[in-house]
Design a protein around this motif. Sequence first.
Motif, PDB file in Angstrom:
ATOM      1  N   ARG A 176       0.829  -1.214   0.000  1.00 19.46           N
ATOM      2  CA  ARG A 176       0.000   0.000   0.000  1.00 19.46           C
ATOM      3  C   ARG A 176       0.855   1.253   0.000  1.00 19.46           C
ATOM      4  NH1 ARG A 176      -3.038   2.822  -1.908  1.00 19.46           N
ATOM      5  NH2 ARG A 176      -4.924   3.722  -1.010  1.00 19.46           N
ATOM      6  N   VAL A 177       1.932   1.241   0.783  1.00 24.48           N
ATOM      7  CA  VAL A 177       2.829   2.397   0.805  1.00 24.48           C
ATOM      8  C   VAL A 177       3.453   2.618  -0.567  1.00 24.48           C
ATOM      9  CG1 VAL A 177       5.017   3.257   1.759  1.00 24.48           C
ATOM     10  CG2 VAL A 177       3.305   2.235   3.272  1.00 24.48           C
ATOM     11  N   ALA A 178       3.635   1.532  -1.326  1.00 25.30           N
ATOM     12  CA  ALA A 178       4.200   1.619  -2.677  1.00 25.30           C
ATOM     13  C   ALA A 178       3.135   1.978  -3.717  1.00 25.30           C
ATOM     14  CB  ALA A 178       4.851   0.297  -3.053  1.00 25.30           C
ATOM     15  N   HIS A 179       1.982   2.486  -3.244  1.00 30.59           N
ATOM     16  CA  HIS A 179       0.912   3.028  -4.085  1.00 30.59           C
ATOM     17  C   HIS A 179      -0.020   1.971  -4.693  1.00 30.59           C
ATOM     18  CE1 HIS A 179       2.697   7.023  -3.853  1.00 30.59           C
ATOM     19  NE2 HIS A 179       3.858   6.493  -4.199  1.00 30.59           N
ATOM     20  N   GLU A 180       0.176   0.692  -4.369  1.00 28.97           N
ATOM     21  CA  GLU A 180      -0.743  -0.301  -4.927  1.00 28.97           C
ATOM     22  C   GLU A 180      -2.145  -0.064  -4.372  1.00 28.97           C
ATOM     23  OE1 GLU A 180      -1.279  -5.144  -5.476  1.00 28.97           O
ATOM     24  OE2 GLU A 180       0.593  -4.317  -4.673  1.00 28.97           O
ATOM     25  N   PRO A 181      -3.169  -0.087  -5.219  1.00 28.77           N
ATOM     26  CA  PRO A 181      -4.534   0.136  -4.735  1.00 28.77           C
ATOM     27  C   PRO A 181      -4.942  -0.904  -3.687  1.00 28.77           C
ATOM     28  CG  PRO A 181      -4.454   0.343  -7.120  1.00 28.77           C
ATOM     29  CD  PRO A 181      -3.108  -0.185  -6.687  1.00 28.77           C
ATOM     30  N   LEU A 182      -5.663  -0.452  -2.694  1.00 32.65           N
ATOM     31  CA  LEU A 182      -6.103  -1.344  -1.626  1.00 32.65           C
ATOM     32  C   LEU A 182      -6.938  -2.497  -2.182  1.00 32.65           C
ATOM     33  CD1 LEU A 182      -6.334  -1.816   1.481  1.00 32.65           C
ATOM     34  CD2 LEU A 182      -8.494  -0.523   1.363  1.00 32.65           C
ATOM     35  N   GLN A 183      -7.722  -2.225  -3.228  1.00 33.00           N
ATOM     36  CA  GLN A 183      -8.584  -3.264  -3.790  1.00 33.00           C
ATOM     37  C   GLN A 183      -7.768  -4.432  -4.333  1.00 33.00           C
ATOM     38  OE1 GLN A 183      -8.696  -0.012  -4.371  1.00 33.00           O
ATOM     39  NE2 GLN A 183     -10.803   0.755  -4.517  1.00 33.00           N
ATOM     40  N   TYR A 184      -6.640  -4.148  -4.957  1.00 37.93           N
ATOM     41  CA  TYR A 184      -5.780  -5.223  -5.451  1.00 37.93           C
ATOM     42  C   TYR A 184      -5.181  -6.010  -4.293  1.00 37.93           C
ATOM     43  CZ  TYR A 184      -5.831  -3.302 -10.232  1.00 37.93           C
ATOM     44  OH  TYR A 184      -6.194  -2.874 -11.483  1.00 37.93           O
ATOM     45  N   ILE A 185      -4.875  -5.322  -3.211  1.00 40.51           N
ATOM     46  CA  ILE A 185      -4.283  -5.985  -2.053  1.00 40.51           C
ATOM     47  C   ILE A 185      -5.295  -6.916  -1.389  1.00 40.51           C
ATOM     48  CG2 ILE A 185      -3.285  -5.603   0.236  1.00 40.51           C
ATOM     49  CD1 ILE A 185      -2.212  -2.917  -0.875  1.00 40.51           C
ATOM     50  N   LEU A 186      -6.523  -6.436  -1.223  1.00 38.00           N
ATOM     51  CA  LEU A 186      -7.562  -7.231  -0.568  1.00 38.00           C
ATOM     52  C   LEU A 186      -8.243  -8.205  -1.532  1.00 38.00           C
ATOM     53  CD1 LEU A 186      -9.257  -4.512   1.675  1.00 38.00           C
ATOM     54  CD2 LEU A 186      -7.340  -6.023   2.218  1.00 38.00           C
ATOM     55  N   GLY A 187      -8.160  -7.913  -2.828  1.00 37.47           N
ATOM     56  CA  GLY A 187      -8.660  -8.846  -3.828  1.00 37.47           C
ATOM     57  C   GLY A 187     -10.102  -8.677  -4.234  1.00 37.47           C
ATOM     58  N   THR A 188     -10.831  -7.746  -3.596  1.00 36.40           N
ATOM     59  CA  THR A 188     -12.232  -7.533  -3.954  1.00 36.40           C
ATOM     60  C   THR A 188     -12.585  -6.056  -3.860  1.00 36.40           C
ATOM     61  OG1 THR A 188     -13.007  -7.900  -1.680  1.00 36.40           O
ATOM     62  CG2 THR A 188     -12.990  -9.819  -3.166  1.00 36.40           C
ATOM     63  N   GLN A 189     -13.704  -5.724  -4.508  1.00 34.87           N
ATOM     64  CA  GLN A 189     -14.248  -4.372  -4.445  1.00 34.87           C
ATOM     65  C   GLN A 189     -15.765  -4.474  -4.329  1.00 34.87           C
ATOM     66  OE1 GLN A 189     -13.359  -1.304  -4.133  1.00 34.87           O
ATOM     67  NE2 GLN A 189     -15.245  -0.234  -4.709  1.00 34.87           N
ATOM     68  N   PRO A 190     -16.368  -3.869  -3.284  1.00 38.80           N
ATOM     69  CA  PRO A 190     -17.829  -3.870  -3.203  1.00 38.80           C
ATOM     70  C   PRO A 190     -18.434  -3.164  -4.412  1.00 38.80           C
ATOM     71  CG  PRO A 190     -16.853  -3.209  -1.107  1.00 38.80           C
ATOM     72  CD  PRO A 190     -15.740  -3.215  -2.117  1.00 38.80           C
ATOM     73  N   PHE A 191     -19.509  -3.754  -4.935  1.00 35.65           N
ATOM     74  CA  PHE A 191     -20.200  -3.167  -6.086  1.00 35.65           C
ATOM     75  C   PHE A 191     -21.666  -3.544  -5.951  1.00 35.65           C
ATOM     76  CE2 PHE A 191     -21.287  -2.625 -10.627  1.00 35.65           C
ATOM     77  CZ  PHE A 191     -20.652  -1.422 -10.895  1.00 35.65           C
ATOM     78  N   GLY A 192     -22.471  -2.575  -5.498  1.00 39.25           N
ATOM     79  CA  GLY A 192     -23.832  -2.921  -5.144  1.00 39.25           C
ATOM     80  C   GLY A 192     -23.800  -3.906  -3.991  1.00 39.25           C
ATOM     81  N   LYS A 193     -24.561  -4.979  -4.125  1.00 36.72           N
ATOM     82  CA  LYS A 193     -24.593  -5.997  -3.073  1.00 36.72           C
ATOM     83  C   LYS A 193     -23.542  -7.082  -3.291  1.00 36.72           C
ATOM     84  CE  LYS A 193     -28.378  -8.360  -5.511  1.00 36.72           C
ATOM     85  NZ  LYS A 193     -29.782  -8.784  -5.413  1.00 36.72           N
TER      86      LYS A 193
END
Length: 278
Positions: free
Chosen positions: A47-64
Amino acid sequence: MTMPRGNELLVALKNKLGAADTANELRWMRQYAKQKRIPVRPLVERRVAHEPLQYILGTQPFGKLDIVVRKPVLIPRPETEDWTMRLAKRRRPGLDHPRLNVLDLCTGTGCIPILLARTWRRGGMRALAIDIGDEAVMLAQRNAITCKVSKVVQVVQADIFSPDIADLVRERLLDGVDVLTANPPYVSSAEYETLDNSVRDFEDARALLADDNGLAFYPRIAELATTLLNPGGIVAVEVGKGQSDAVVDIFRALPGVVSTEVWNDPWGIPRAIVSFFR
């Protein structure tokens, strides 16, 4: 190179995000690390190296839904979620059209047709999702399976500028297209240089950049709409900041367009152009 110590990592993250966002992201990364039984430090380093949190956690909420994300496929944005949910309420399967055929261009993760499939009643739609990128196609297929809509959402690799694209759509959606959606590349080269490193260094430039000041894809989408849409069809496309007037002009000029609406995102920015055909 000597890696920064834990407190130095936290300082770097706070400098990047601010105290409140740092606290939230650390909590999410710790939860993820605990779930996966892995150390949290490598996640913070990414994350400190600017990688998006979504890539780190592997998912992104989208609606339900929780959409699986992997670099370099474009991460679904809240703005896209907003107009997709609005579209799902505005046009849904009914007595006049018990099953809608959806064509989603530049599908990326497949988030738009997958959310529509999970929002509308079961059996109320079939979708064809198209993207030019290998990684995007594989990820969209995975998301369709994960979200249990793979029987109604087909994902294929194709270039929407190919002269054969209309024939491909007709082969897969035999009854034509009722709803055409697209979140195409719309970032100009000048704007691209101003984007955060977390975008430029990790997300696929092909999903972001477009010629003609970011407008290159819209005439092609409009052309396909006139060729493929059934009577009473709808086209909904996402646009960038300051592009709505130009894109409205493109779609209002099409034969058969009854009305064209501009939908603002939650931050008051014109974000989706929605055209209704007779």
